[in-house]
Design an enzyme around this catalytic site. Structure first.
Site, PDB file in Angstrom:
ATOM      1  N   HIS A   1       0.871  -1.178   0.000  1.00  0.00           N
ATOM      2  CA  HIS A   1       0.000   0.000   0.000  1.00  0.00           C
ATOM      3  C   HIS A   1       0.907   1.227   0.000  1.00  0.00           C
ATOM      4  O   HIS A   1       1.613   1.484   0.979  1.00  0.00           O
ATOM      5  CB  HIS A   1      -0.924   0.008   1.222  1.00  0.00           C
ATOM      6  CG  HIS A   1      -2.047  -0.971   1.108  1.00  0.00           C
ATOM      7  ND1 HIS A   1      -2.600  -1.608   2.188  1.00  0.00           N
ATOM      8  CD2 HIS A   1      -2.742  -1.410   0.012  1.00  0.00           C
ATOM      9  CE1 HIS A   1      -3.581  -2.413   1.763  1.00  0.00           C
ATOM     10  NE2 HIS A   1      -3.678  -2.304   0.454  1.00  0.00           N
TER      11      HIS A   1
ATOM     12  N   HIS B   1       2.570  -3.601   6.603  1.00  0.00           N
ATOM     13  CA  HIS B   1       1.698  -2.444   6.381  1.00  0.00           C
ATOM     14  C   HIS B   1       1.834  -1.475   7.549  1.00  0.00           C
ATOM     15  O   HIS B   1       2.482  -1.744   8.546  1.00  0.00           O
ATOM     16  CB  HIS B   1       0.229  -2.900   6.322  1.00  0.00           C
ATOM     17  CG  HIS B   1      -0.113  -3.753   5.149  1.00  0.00           C
ATOM     18  ND1 HIS B   1      -0.918  -3.320   4.127  1.00  0.00           N
ATOM     19  CD2 HIS B   1       0.222  -5.034   4.824  1.00  0.00           C
ATOM     20  CE1 HIS B   1      -1.065  -4.279   3.228  1.00  0.00           C
ATOM     21  NE2 HIS B   1      -0.380  -5.334   3.629  1.00  0.00           N
TER      22      HIS B   1
ATOM     23  N   GLU C   1       1.007  -4.409  11.034  1.00  0.00           N
ATOM     24  CA  GLU C   1       0.574  -3.022  10.880  1.00  0.00           C
ATOM     25  C   GLU C   1       1.455  -2.230  11.846  1.00  0.00           C
ATOM     26  O   GLU C   1       1.304  -2.353  13.064  1.00  0.00           O
ATOM     27  CB  GLU C   1      -0.902  -2.843  11.277  1.00  0.00           C
ATOM     28  CG  GLU C   1      -1.905  -3.596  10.402  1.00  0.00           C
ATOM     29  CD  GLU C   1      -2.229  -2.886   9.092  1.00  0.00           C
ATOM     30  OE1 GLU C   1      -1.692  -1.786   8.848  1.00  0.00           O
ATOM     31  OE2 GLU C   1      -3.024  -3.449   8.313  1.00  0.00           O
TER      32      GLU C   1
ATOM     33  N   ARG D   1      -3.263   4.653  -2.274  1.00  0.00           N
ATOM     34  CA  ARG D   1      -3.046   3.340  -1.659  1.00  0.00           C
ATOM     35  C   ARG D   1      -2.871   2.229  -2.702  1.00  0.00           C
ATOM     36  O   ARG D   1      -2.112   1.278  -2.495  1.00  0.00           O
ATOM     37  CB  ARG D   1      -4.288   3.044  -0.805  1.00  0.00           C
ATOM     38  CG  ARG D   1      -4.560   1.594  -0.429  1.00  0.00           C
ATOM     39  CD  ARG D   1      -5.887   1.534   0.310  1.00  0.00           C
ATOM     40  NE  ARG D   1      -6.429   0.198   0.500  1.00  0.00           N
ATOM     41  CZ  ARG D   1      -6.353  -0.480   1.649  1.00  0.00           C
ATOM     42  NH1 ARG D   1      -5.742   0.026   2.690  1.00  0.00           N
ATOM     43  NH2 ARG D   1      -6.911  -1.667   1.746  1.00  0.00           N
TER      44      ARG D   1
HETATM   45 ZN   LIG Z   1      -1.931  -1.472   4.147  1.00  0.00          ZN
END
Ligand SMILES: [Zn+2]
Length: 426
Positions: A186, A313, A387, A244
């Site tokens: 992303h 991410h 994340e 993104r």
């Molecule tokens: Zn992401």
């Protein structure tokens, strides 16, 4: 290019003007709101809000379980309508970011101040954000400095024709069991590509010094894809910092791009992705439609010996394992959960940063066609998604001063997963 001896303020004004000349999207007056939805009915209300396309909302953290925060960027013209909607339905909210553009200006100012080109990876500035060209030149420097340890593979070309590179760290052998790490699928999650750069340097520094990493590289290879969505990343620099998706065109739609974390062949097309090309979670016309995804799929299949696959991410501070598309526990759930716990404990040991962990569907929300559901389906047991920082104060606009601490703490978790993979062959 810039008038000599001008002040930081002058540089900033110059860069803003330059942005306007280049047609960069501006975010003046955009706010990021944090909405709290206490129960399922309130979550549904937020989903209704999500479907109001004319408001042009950008969900940074979509609606999931009741009680978990929902972050949304609201363009200036929609602010009154959104706040009225929230108040009408009894949804609480706070303003996380007052003015998105002022954070973007600070980020640009920081980049301009530190943009000096380095001639080696020792003088490279790891504490600032870099363009695609700078990261690609970093990779070439690293390979040139450590030809016995690092090589650069090209696994494909992007939709717009850019090369897709993977760094291979190997001390020899033939098709050794391997660990895959990718960052930046992303494109707007800038702390991830920046961390990827730091990881690459760290591996070259620690080999032969750190006992664990040396043991890992003496019997396994590490593959690291730092810029996994190069077209999107270039676009975040040139036109729209909030981009993104990929940059592919969809016939029959004027909207651009596919969510490359909904495009994998695992639960593809099920709930947890969108069929609308104008949304940020558009899954694409078919699984692997995105060349950036297909290139990894082909690589993983032809390699055939990847034992851990870690896709990175930001933001939210989570460590997640399969599944995302179904609620059924993964067959290796207990081991994955235990290892996640060890990894987040190691991570927290450095600066106290707390990560939650669990399956994707239970911890955030249903997501179909995601990377690690596919890798897990291919028999790669240690399939994880991170994340990274933060939990929403800055979201995707994490200040550059946090890049190195983020990378350092994440490295401890990665090392834990890699060491476990080494010690538990399968
Ligand atoms: Zn992401």
């Amino acid at each position: 290019m810039f008038p000599a001896g001008c002040s930081m303020r002058g540089l900033l004004i110059w860069s803003v003007l330059l942005g306007a000349v280049l047609g960069k999207e501006d975010f003046v007056g955009h706010q990021v709101l944090r909405i709290s939805a206490a129960d399922e009915a309130q979550v549904q209300k937020v989903k209704e809000l999500e479907d109001l396309e004319h408001l042009q909302l950008d969900f940074w953290r979509g609606p999931g379980q009741p009680g978990s925060p929902i972050d949304v960027r609201v363009p200036f013209p929609s602010i009154q309508a959104v706040k009225a909607f929230l108040e009408a339905h009894g949804l609480g909210y706070t303003i996380m970011i007052e003015d998105v553009q002022s954070l973007l200006d600070e980020e640009q100012e920081q980049m301009f101040a530190f943009q000096a080109r380095s001639r080696s990876t020792d003088t490279f500035n790891y504490a600032t954000y870099h363009t695609l060209e700078e990261i690609y030149s970093f990779m070439d420097m690293l390979v040139a400095e450590h030809p016995q340890l690092v090589s650069k593979l090209q696994i494909g070309n992007t939709y717009e024709g850019r090369p897709i590179y993977v760094l291979k760290f190997s001390t020899g052998g033939n098709n050794r069991p391997a660990i895959w790490i990718d960052t930046g699928i992303h494109s707007r999650e800038w702390v991830t590509q920046a961390s990827g750069v730091w990881f690459a340097k760290k591996i070259t520094q620690d080999y032969g010094q750190d006992f664990t990493l040396t043991a890992i590289l003496d019997s396994m290879d590490i593959f690291l894809e730092i810029v996994t969505n190069p077209d999107g990343f270039a676009f975040t620099h040139s036109k729209n910092r909030m981009w993104r998706k990929t940059r592919s065109l969809t016939t029959g739609s004027s909207c651009v791009g596919v969510d490359p974390n909904r495009n994998w062949d695992a639960g593809f097309g099920m709930a947890g992705a969108s069929s609308n090309p104008c949304t940020d979670t558009y899954r694409g016309k078919f699984a692997n439609s995105e060349v950036e995804v297909k290139s990894i799929v082909d690589f993983v299949k032809s390699h055939g010996n990847i034992k851990a696959f870690i896709s990175i991410h930001s933001y939210s501070q989570l460590l997640l394992y399969p599944y995302g598309y179904k609620a059924e526990p993964a067959p290796d759930r207990d081991e994955l959960d235990q290892l996640a716990k060890s990894a987040v404990t190691a991570l927290a040991s450095l600066y106290g940063t707390k990560f939650k962990y669990g399956s994707i569907i239970k911890t955030i929300y249903q997501a179909s066609g995601s990377t690690i559901d596919w890798t897990y389906s291919q028999g790669i047991k240690y399939s994880y998604t991170f994340e990274l920082r933060d939990t929403g104060r800055y979201g995707f606009l994490l200040p550059a001063s946090q890049i190195v601490p983020t990378a350092q703490e994440t490295w401890l978790a990665l090392r834990t997963i890699m060491e476990h993979t080494l010690n538990h062959p399968y």
